[in-house]
Write an enzyme that holds these catalytic residues in place. Structure first.
Site, PDB file in Angstrom:
ATOM      1  N   GLU A  23       0.932  -1.241  -0.031  1.00  0.00           N
ATOM      2  CA  GLU A  23       0.265   0.161  -0.144  1.00  0.00           C
ATOM      3  C   GLU A  23       0.950   0.890  -0.043  1.00  0.00           C
ATOM      4  O   GLU A  23       0.725   2.571   0.315  1.00  0.00           O
ATOM      5  CB  GLU A  23      -0.907   0.402   1.285  1.00  0.00           C
ATOM      6  CG  GLU A  23      -1.681  -1.096   1.105  1.00  0.00           C
ATOM      7  CD  GLU A  23      -2.922  -1.299   0.265  1.00  0.00           C
ATOM      8  OE1 GLU A  23      -2.717  -0.374  -0.577  1.00  0.00           O
ATOM      9  OE2 GLU A  23      -3.000  -2.756   0.016  1.00  0.00           O
TER      10      GLU A  23
ATOM     11  N   HIS B 111      -2.249   2.211   8.918  1.00  0.00           N
ATOM     12  CA  HIS B 111      -3.483   0.932   7.372  1.00  0.00           C
ATOM     13  C   HIS B 111      -3.667   0.423   8.710  1.00  0.00           C
ATOM     14  O   HIS B 111      -3.009  -0.644   9.168  1.00  0.00           O
ATOM     15  CB  HIS B 111      -3.141   0.593   6.981  1.00  0.00           C
ATOM     16  CG  HIS B 111      -3.809  -0.260   5.723  1.00  0.00           C
ATOM     17  ND1 HIS B 111      -5.395  -0.265   5.856  1.00  0.00           N
ATOM     18  CD2 HIS B 111      -4.071  -1.704   5.337  1.00  0.00           C
ATOM     19  CE1 HIS B 111      -6.195  -1.616   5.075  1.00  0.00           C
ATOM     20  NE2 HIS B 111      -4.886  -2.228   4.859  1.00  0.00           N
TER      21      HIS B 111
ATOM     22  N   HIS C 165      -6.843  -3.269  10.200  1.00  0.00           N
ATOM     23  CA  HIS C 165      -7.584  -4.399  10.402  1.00  0.00           C
ATOM     24  C   HIS C 165      -9.049  -4.117  11.339  1.00  0.00           C
ATOM     25  O   HIS C 165      -8.723  -5.654  11.537  1.00  0.00           O
ATOM     26  CB  HIS C 165      -7.373  -5.624   9.587  1.00  0.00           C
ATOM     27  CG  HIS C 165      -6.061  -5.077   7.891  1.00  0.00           C
ATOM     28  ND1 HIS C 165      -6.061  -6.404   7.172  1.00  0.00           N
ATOM     29  CD2 HIS C 165      -6.126  -4.159   7.444  1.00  0.00           C
ATOM     30  CE1 HIS C 165      -5.363  -6.586   6.423  1.00  0.00           C
ATOM     31  NE2 HIS C 165      -5.840  -4.626   5.722  1.00  0.00           N
TER      32      HIS C 165
ATOM     33  N   GLU D 172     -17.222  11.475  22.153  1.00  0.00           N
ATOM     34  CA  GLU D 172     -15.865  11.438  21.796  1.00  0.00           C
ATOM     35  C   GLU D 172     -15.862  11.743  20.838  1.00  0.00           C
ATOM     36  O   GLU D 172     -14.892  12.582  20.005  1.00  0.00           O
ATOM     37  CB  GLU D 172     -14.625  11.064  22.641  1.00  0.00           C
ATOM     38  CG  GLU D 172     -14.816  11.508  24.178  1.00  0.00           C
ATOM     39  CD  GLU D 172     -13.802  12.585  24.147  1.00  0.00           C
ATOM     40  OE1 GLU D 172     -12.833  12.256  23.642  1.00  0.00           O
ATOM     41  OE2 GLU D 172     -14.202  13.809  24.833  1.00  0.00           O
TER      42      GLU D 172
ATOM     43  N   HIS E 223     -12.481  -4.273   4.378  1.00  0.00           N
ATOM     44  CA  HIS E 223     -10.779  -4.144   4.207  1.00  0.00           C
ATOM     45  C   HIS E 223     -10.234  -3.590   5.946  1.00  0.00           C
ATOM     46  O   HIS E 223      -9.640  -4.228   6.511  1.00  0.00           O
ATOM     47  CB  HIS E 223     -10.242  -3.294   3.121  1.00  0.00           C
ATOM     48  CG  HIS E 223      -9.104  -3.893   3.046  1.00  0.00           C
ATOM     49  ND1 HIS E 223      -8.791  -4.168   1.828  1.00  0.00           N
ATOM     50  CD2 HIS E 223      -7.560  -3.538   4.081  1.00  0.00           C
ATOM     51  CE1 HIS E 223      -6.684  -3.924   1.555  1.00  0.00           C
ATOM     52  NE2 HIS E 223      -6.903  -4.253   3.436  1.00  0.00           N
TER      53      HIS E 223
HETATM   54  O1  2HA Z   1       0.059  -5.127   4.418  1.00  0.00           O
HETATM   55  O2  2HA Z   1      -3.442  -4.744   4.164  1.00  0.00           O
HETATM   56  O3  2HA Z   1      -4.199  -3.551   2.918  1.00  0.00           O
HETATM   57  C1  2HA Z   1      -1.529  -5.802   4.179  1.00  0.00           C
HETATM   58  C2  2HA Z   1      -2.450  -5.055   4.098  1.00  0.00           C
HETATM   59  C3  2HA Z   1      -3.194  -4.728   2.818  1.00  0.00           C
HETATM   60 ZN    ZN Z   2      -5.175  -4.001   4.494  1.00  0.00          ZN
END
Ligand code: 2HA
Ligand code: ZN
Length: 276
Positions: free
Chosen positions: A117, A141, A143, A171, A212
């Site tokens: 990414e 990023h 998950h 909040e 995602h």
């Molecule tokens: O790095 O999360 O979106 C692996 C991921 C790809």
């Molecule tokens: Zn990801």
């Protein structure tokens, strides 16, 4: 500094990655993070750089970041291993003067390739630097389970997600009065999702990726991690309320949200208040 790992920027990066791992946001090689180093931090680390790699095209163009250095997680690397073995799992990527190619100057000893990414990270940095007058430094990023679950059942729009989070926990509107952005499902890991996400980042510091995860931007690791944490917590509350099967008898109204904005001196995104 007798070891580059003593650099405070690297230590803070490693601590943040470990916190994300402990929260359960990084199964396998899930998630990625980058930190835009200050000029002073780069100078302090330069003695450890190897600048002999060829430039690799980024696939995107960020002229306002030309020459800058980024601490970044590696592709296929696991957050759970960063603390034990930083040099193998994270590295420092330097952009060329034009801001359209990079080379690894330290770390990522196992493969010398940043996260898949990386184009999204660089485009997000580019936009956030522009809209925060240079203050934004971290792109993260992750998950988080409950946020991903919500993308199956809430209407797919920035407005609906922003309102749901604001109403879940007082909040939230203080932390992100502009709301959160939303990217419908698309193939990850390339220039296309990078450009769509960066467009959302012009208005929002947090962007949901359907089915995602989330991207968050911030001035430091605490603020960026805190944003992720608050959104994840709000998602958990929404799902718990839904799972209770009980009717919602009271919530935070739009006038309540406006009142918080006034009390805290924040500009709550009016486009997300009231009826459409
Ligand atoms: O790095 O999360 O979106 C692996 C991921 C790809
Ligand atoms: Zn990801």
């Amino acid at each position: 500094m007798s070891n580059i790992l003593q650099a405070p920027a690297l230590q803070a990066f490693i601590a943040c990655a470990e916190n994300g791992w402990r929260r359960g946001w990084h199964e396998r090689n899930g998630g990625n993070m980058s930190y835009r180093m200050t000029a002073a931090e780069t100078d302090a680390c330069r003695a450890y750089f190897d600048e002999s790699d060829d430039w690799t095209p980024l696939g995107v163009h960020a002229p306002n970041l030309g020459g800058e250095c980024f601490v970044v997680t590696g592709t296929g690397r696991y957050f759970q291993n960063i603390k034990q073995n930083p040099a193998e799992n994270i590295g420092i990527a330097q952009l060329n003067p034009a801001g359209d190619a990079y080379r690894i100057v330290w770390g990522l000893t196992a493969g010398r390739v940043p996260t898949s990414e990386f184009p999204t990270h660089i485009m997000n940095h580019s936009v956030r630097v522009a809209v925060t007058e240079g203050k934004s430094r971290v792109i993260y990023h992750a998950h988080p389970v409950d946020v991903i679950a919500l993308t199956f059942i809430l209407p797919a729009s920035a407005r609906e997600f922003s309102r749901a989070f604001w109403q879940a926990m007082t909040e939230c509107v203080v932390i992100f009065p502009e709301g959160v952005g939303f990217v419908p499902w698309m193939v990850c890991g390339g220039a296309e999702i990078a450009l769509v996400t960066a467009k959302e980042m012009e208005r929002f510091a947090a962007v949901i990726w359907a089915q995602h995860g989330i991207f968050c931007a911030g001035e430091d690791f605490d603020a960026t991690f805190g944003m992720m944490h608050a959104i994840d917590k709000a998602a958990q509350i929404i799902l718990k309320v839904m799972a209770s099967g009980r009717p919602v008898l009271q919530t935070i109204t739009d006038d309540n949200l406006r009142a918080i904005g006034e009390a805290f001196g924040l500009r709550v995104n009016e486009a997300f208040l009231g009826d459409v």
